[in-house]
Design an enzyme around this catalytic site. Structure first.
Site: not given
Ligand code: PGA
Length: 243
Positions: A3-5, A91, A93, A161, A167, A206, A227-228
């Site tokens: 997930n590149w956001k 998600h 977010e 999640e 994050g 994470s 994500g990250g």
């Molecule tokens: P993260 O994000 O790996 O940066 O914690 C995961 C996600 O939001 O899907």
């Protein structure tokens, strides 16, 4: 799943897609899915032109409407037209910053699946809910509400999640995770019968190469949503390497 956001720019996306697909070749038994921002989809599709079949493309969100006067929204059909086979729905977010409630997410799943998109439903509790011992209850409730109209378990994956682990560098412990995945599995079996067993379950929050091995030790977990660590091809594919 990567997930590149809302990160990167045009040259970054293209390189990241190319590099990830190149490194993913080594792991033919794993499936890799990239979720770039909407505006990157066409370029990433081009970058993946020669990728192996184990690399697929997805979008980070989809409209609950099929088409029409919905300024700013992107339809399921537009996504399949750009080569997407997956879409993220719910998600945390999107739930928090775009105010997307479970009922809306149920509509998105219905519309996306009708166009053949595999939907990855994201669920998870907040820190307050976790501290109040409500994790299982919240997750099961989200699952039930979001899947209210879903009849096609073949086009479904579920990503758990914990919001407090996204994050933040905090990873839920195996003791936190295990009972929740058992409940998710049971809810899917209750809803879809034995087919519920085929719904892929992912953990997210994470995830990195050095904690992936432990996460994959949980029987019910089939994959991870990253994500990250997905913003660097090597650190992303290292997760598959270590797992
Ligand atoms: P993260 O994000 O790996 O940066 O914690 C995961 C996600 O939001 O899907």
């Amino acid at each position: 799943m990567a997930n590149w956001k809302m990160n990167g720019d045009r040259s970054f996306w293209y390189n990241l897609a190319e590099q990830t697909a190149l490194q993913a070749k080594e792991f033919k038994d794993c499936k890799f899915v990239m979720f770039p921002p909407f505006v990157a989809l066409a370029d990433v599709e081009n970058a993946l032109f020669e990728a192996e079949k184990n690399v697929e493309l997805g979008a980070q969100d989809v409209s609950n409407y099929e088409h029409g006067a919905f300024t700013s929204q992107v339809s399921a059909e537009m996504l399949t037209g750009l080569g997407c086979s997956y879409v993220l729905v719910g998600h945390s977010e999107c739930r928090e910053y775009l105010g997307q409630p479970d009922e809306l997410l149920a509509e998105k799943i219905e519309v996306a699946q009708a166009k053949g998109l595999k939907t990855v439903l994201c669920i998870g509790e907040t820190l307050e809910e976790y501290e109040a011992g409500q994790s299982v209850q919240i997750v099961v409730e989200q699952l039930e509400k979001c899947l209210a109209n879903c009849e096609n378990s073949d086009l479904l994956a579920v990503a758990y999640e914990p919001v407090w682990a996204i994050g933040t560098g905090k990873v839920a412990t195996i003791d936190d995770i295990k009972p929740i995945f058992a409940e998710i599995k049971q809810s899917l079996l209750d809803k879809f019968g034995s087919k519920g067993d085929n719904v892929a379950l992912l953990y997210g929050g994470s995830v990195k190469a050095d904690n992936a091995n432990e996460i994959f030790s949980v029987d019910e977990i089939n994959g991870v949503l990253v994500g990250g660590a997905s913003l660097d091809a090597t650190s992303f594919v290292d997760i598959a390497r270590n797992a």
